[in-house]
Design an enzyme around this catalytic site. Structure first.
Site, PDB file in Angstrom:
ATOM      1  N   GLU A 277      12.029  -2.126   6.212  1.00 59.19           N
ATOM      2  CA  GLU A 277      12.264  -0.305   6.303  1.00 59.19           C
ATOM      3  C   GLU A 277      13.653  -0.467   6.671  1.00 59.19           C
ATOM      4  O   GLU A 277      14.119   0.640   6.529  1.00 59.19           O
ATOM      5  CB  GLU A 277      11.654   0.197   7.656  1.00 59.19           C
ATOM      6  CG  GLU A 277      11.428   2.029   7.771  1.00 59.19           C
ATOM      7  CD  GLU A 277      10.273   2.206   8.890  1.00 59.19           C
ATOM      8  OE1 GLU A 277      10.194   0.750   9.657  1.00 59.19           O
ATOM      9  OE2 GLU A 277       9.761   2.955   8.625  1.00 59.19           O
ATOM     10  N   HIS A 298      -4.158 -21.368  -2.255  1.00 60.72           N
ATOM     11  CA  HIS A 298      -5.404 -21.491  -3.247  1.00 60.72           C
ATOM     12  C   HIS A 298      -5.151 -19.962  -3.273  1.00 60.72           C
ATOM     13  O   HIS A 298      -6.262 -19.157  -4.308  1.00 60.72           O
ATOM     14  CB  HIS A 298      -6.900 -21.400  -2.670  1.00 60.72           C
ATOM     15  CG  HIS A 298      -6.689 -22.847  -1.682  1.00 60.72           C
ATOM     16  ND1 HIS A 298      -7.750 -23.313  -1.592  1.00 60.72           N
ATOM     17  CD2 HIS A 298      -6.506 -23.523  -0.434  1.00 60.72           C
ATOM     18  CE1 HIS A 298      -7.453 -24.859  -1.263  1.00 60.72           C
ATOM     19  NE2 HIS A 298      -6.442 -24.605   0.115  1.00 60.72           N
ATOM     20  N   LYS A 401       6.535  11.552   5.524  1.00 65.30           N
ATOM     21  CA  LYS A 401       6.519  12.509   6.935  1.00 65.30           C
ATOM     22  C   LYS A 401       5.982  14.486   6.556  1.00 65.30           C
ATOM     23  O   LYS A 401       5.197  15.021   6.890  1.00 65.30           O
ATOM     24  CB  LYS A 401       7.070  12.554   8.090  1.00 65.30           C
ATOM     25  CG  LYS A 401       6.400  10.992   8.731  1.00 65.30           C
ATOM     26  CD  LYS A 401       7.305  10.876   9.803  1.00 65.30           C
ATOM     27  CE  LYS A 401       7.241   9.316  10.513  1.00 65.30           C
ATOM     28  NZ  LYS A 401       8.337   9.166  11.443  1.00 65.30           N
TER      29      LYS A 401
HETATM   30  O1  PA5 Z   1      11.335   1.405  12.873  1.00 66.68           O
HETATM   31  C1  PA5 Z   1      10.381   2.519  12.754  1.00 66.68           C
HETATM   32  O2  PA5 Z   1      11.646   3.527  13.501  1.00 66.68           O
HETATM   33  C2  PA5 Z   1       9.671   3.268  12.563  1.00 66.68           C
HETATM   34  O3  PA5 Z   1       8.238   1.970  11.982  1.00 66.68           O
HETATM   35  C3  PA5 Z   1       9.373   3.957  13.754  1.00 66.68           C
HETATM   36  O4  PA5 Z   1       8.826   3.376  14.811  1.00 66.68           O
HETATM   37  C4  PA5 Z   1       7.666   4.309  13.262  1.00 66.68           C
HETATM   38  O5  PA5 Z   1       8.222   5.619  12.175  1.00 66.68           O
HETATM   39  C5  PA5 Z   1       6.913   5.222  14.851  1.00 66.68           C
HETATM   40  O6  PA5 Z   1       8.047   5.632  15.470  1.00 66.68           O
HETATM   41  P1  PA5 Z   1       8.019   7.077  16.478  1.00 66.68           P
HETATM   42  O7  PA5 Z   1       7.700   6.010  17.707  1.00 66.68           O
HETATM   43  O8  PA5 Z   1       8.594   8.086  16.174  1.00 66.68           O
HETATM   44  O9  PA5 Z   1       6.149   7.348  16.779  1.00 66.68           O
END
Ligand code: PA5
Length: 411
Positions: A277, A298, A401
Site C-alpha cells: 500500500e 513444497h 471505495k
Molecule cells: O493503511 C491504511 O491507511 C489503510 O490500510 C487503512 O488502515 C484501512 O483502509 C482502514 O481505514 P480506517 O482506519 O479509516 O477504517
C-alpha cells in the site's frame, strides 16, 4: 543490532552500488525526521509517546479484563493487521491472564461473521472498533452486527462495553462515540493506518491480550535509536531499503516474505500490506507476498529456486530456544530441524543467485517484535522516498471505495 539480526550476502556484494545512495539517503532521512513531511508522526512516536497514553491503555485493558473474557476487535487494513500480527506472533510467550482477542470486519464473509457470533455467544464481550476515518464500510458493517449483539445481551449498558479508536478530531465514529458515551481513544492525525501499530491502535488489543506493551515500546525505542542515523554505512535498515530499490531496477519485482512458523504468518501479512500500500504507485513498487514454510517449500519454493527470476526472498525466523516436544527426526527436535531448513534455504538461494535476506528475531521476543515493527516501517518509508513515491497515501484504494459507494447508491 541485538533485537533483530539481518544477514544477506548482498550487503557486501553490492557495497559499491549501495554507497551511491549515501547522499540521497541522508537527504531523505533528514526529511523523515524533520516533522515537515505530513503523516510522519510515527517516526518519533516510540520516544514521544506520552506516559499518560501508555497508562490509560494499561488501565483500560485492566478494566476490560474485569468485565469480559473476549474482546472483538473490528477493523480492516492498518486498523487490525498490526494488532493481529503481534497477538499471533506472541501467542506462546508468557503473559498476564488476558482476554481472548478475536477479529471482525476485515472481510465481507457472512459465514465468517455468523461463526464468530456463534463462538462468542456465551462469552462476556467488549468491542473495540478501530477506524481512523470512521467510515470504512467493512468496519461499519461488522460494528453494527456486534453492537446489536451487545444490545440484546446487555441492554442499555451495552455502551460501557464499546471502545472506539478513531481520529482525534473528527469522523462519524467519533461523533457516534461522543453521543453514546463509548470509551474513546484518539489516533494522531499525523499517523496513517499502516504505520499505526505502535500507537493505541495496536497497543490496546495487545495489552488486553495480556502482553507488556512497555516492553514492545522499549524494543521500538531501541530500533529508533539504532536507526536514527543518516550514515548509510551504519544503518542496516536503510541498506535494506536501498537494496530493495536496486533489486527492483534489476528486474526483481517480487519480494517473498517467507516465515518459518505459522504464528509468524500474520506478521508477513502485515509486511505485505505495509509495503504494497505504501510503494505500489506510479507503475512502480516491489510486489510483496507471504510464504509459509515449511509447507510452501513444497510449492512456491520451486518457483523461488528455479522459476522466472523476478523474485527475491526475505526469510523471517524466530529464536529457536528450548524444544517443547519430545518429537525427533534423526535426533533433531522440531526447533533444530527448523533451523537446519532455514540454513539450507539461505544457502541454496545464494548458490542459485536468488537474492536473499535473513531476518532473525531475538529473545526477548516482545522487545524484538517492537524492534522489527519499527525497522520495517522505516525501511518501507525510505524505500518509497528514494523512488519519489509518497509512502503515506493510497489513491488506488480510494478508487475502489468510490466505485463501491457509487454502486451502493445505484441499488
Ligand atoms: O493503511 C491504511 O491507511 C489503510 O490500510 C487503512 O488502515 C484501512 O483502509 C482502514 O481505514 P480506517 O482506519 O479509516 O477504517
Amino acid at each position: 543490532m541485538s533485537l533483530l539480526s539481518v544477514e544477506s550476502p548482498l550487503f557486501s556484494n553490492k557495497r559499491d552500488e549501495i554507497n551511491k545512495f549515501t547522499a540521497s539517503v541522508a537527504k531523505e532521512h533528514q526529511l523523515l525526521h524533520s516533522r515537515e513531511l505530513p503523516m510522519t508522526g510515527w517516526v518519533d512516536y516510540p520516544v514521544t509517546i506520552p506516559a499518560e497514553v501508555v497508562s490509560r491503555i494499561k488501565e483500560e485493558a485492566a478494566n476490560v479484563r474485569q468485565i469480559a473474557n473476549t474482546m472483538v476487535v473490528i477493523g480492516i487494513g492498518g486498523s487490525f493487521l498490526g494488532a493481529k500480527a503481534c497477538c499471533d506472533l506472541l501467542r506462546y510467550e508468557p503473559r498476564e491472564d488476558g482476554v481472548k482477542v478475536v477479529f471482525a470486519g476485515w472481510n465481507l464473509s457472512d459465514e465468517y461473521h455468523a461463526e464468530l457470533l456463534r463462538q462468542i455467544s456465551d462469552d462476556d464481550v467488549v468491542l473495540c472498533v478501530v477506524s481512523k476515518s470512521g467510515s470504512t464500510v467493512e468496519t461499519s458493517m461488522a460494528f453494527n452486527l456486534f453492537k446489536d449483539h451487545l444490545m440484546r445481551k446487555y441492554g442499555e449498558s451495552y455502551r460501557d462495553r464499546i471502545y472506539a479508536i478513531t481520529d482525534e478530531k473528527e469522523g462519524l465514529l467519533r461523533l457516534e462515540a461522543e453521543e453514546n458515551g463509548y470509551k474513546l481513544f484518539g489516533i494522531d492525525e499525523n499517523i496513517g493506518g499502516r504505520y499505526s501499530i505502535l500507537t493505541v491502535v495496536g497497543l490496546f488489543p495487545i495489552a488486553v491480550q495480556g502482553y507488556d506493551i512497555e516492553k514492545l515500546i522499549s524494543g521500538a525505542r531501541r530500533a529508533y535509536n539504532d536507526l536514527n542515523t543518516e550514515i548509510l554505512a551504519d544503518n542496516l535498515c536503510y541498506q535494506y531499503a536501498v537494496l530493495r530499490h536496486i533489486l527492483f531496477e534489476e528486474g526483481r519485482y517480487v519480494e517473498a516474505f517467507s516465515v518459518m512458523a505459522p504464528h509468524l504468518y500474520v506478521f508477513s501479512e502485515w509486511l505485505k500490506q505495509l509495503f504494497a500500500e505504501s510503494e505500489g504507485k506510479n507503475k512502480r513498487g516491489v510486489l510483496p507476498f507471504s510464504v509459509r514454510y515449511s509447507t510452501d517449500l513444497h510449492s512456491v519454493g520451486q518457483f523461488l529456486e528455479e522459476g522466472h527470476p523476478i523474485c527475491f526472498e526475505s526469510i523471517l525466523e524466530l529464536p529457536y530456544g528450548h524444544s517443547r516436544l519430545p518429537a525427533s527426526y534423526e535426533n533433531k527436535t522440531y526447533k533444530e530441524l527448523s533451523k537446519i531448513v532455514c540454513d539450507a534455504v539461505y544457502k541454496v538461494r545464494q548458490e542459485n543467485n536468488t537474492p536473499i535476506f535473513r531476518f532473525s528475531f531475538k529473545e526477548p521476543l516482545v522487545e524484538s517484535c517492537g524492534y522489527a515493527l519499527y525497522f520495517f516501517e522505516k525501511a518501507c518509508a525510505m524505500c518509497c522516498l528514494l523512488q519519489g513515491i509518497d509512502p503515506f497515501d493510497q489513491p488506488g484504494v480510494e478508487i475502489y471505495k468510490a466505485e463501491m459507494l457509487r454502486l451502493l447508491k445505484e441499488e
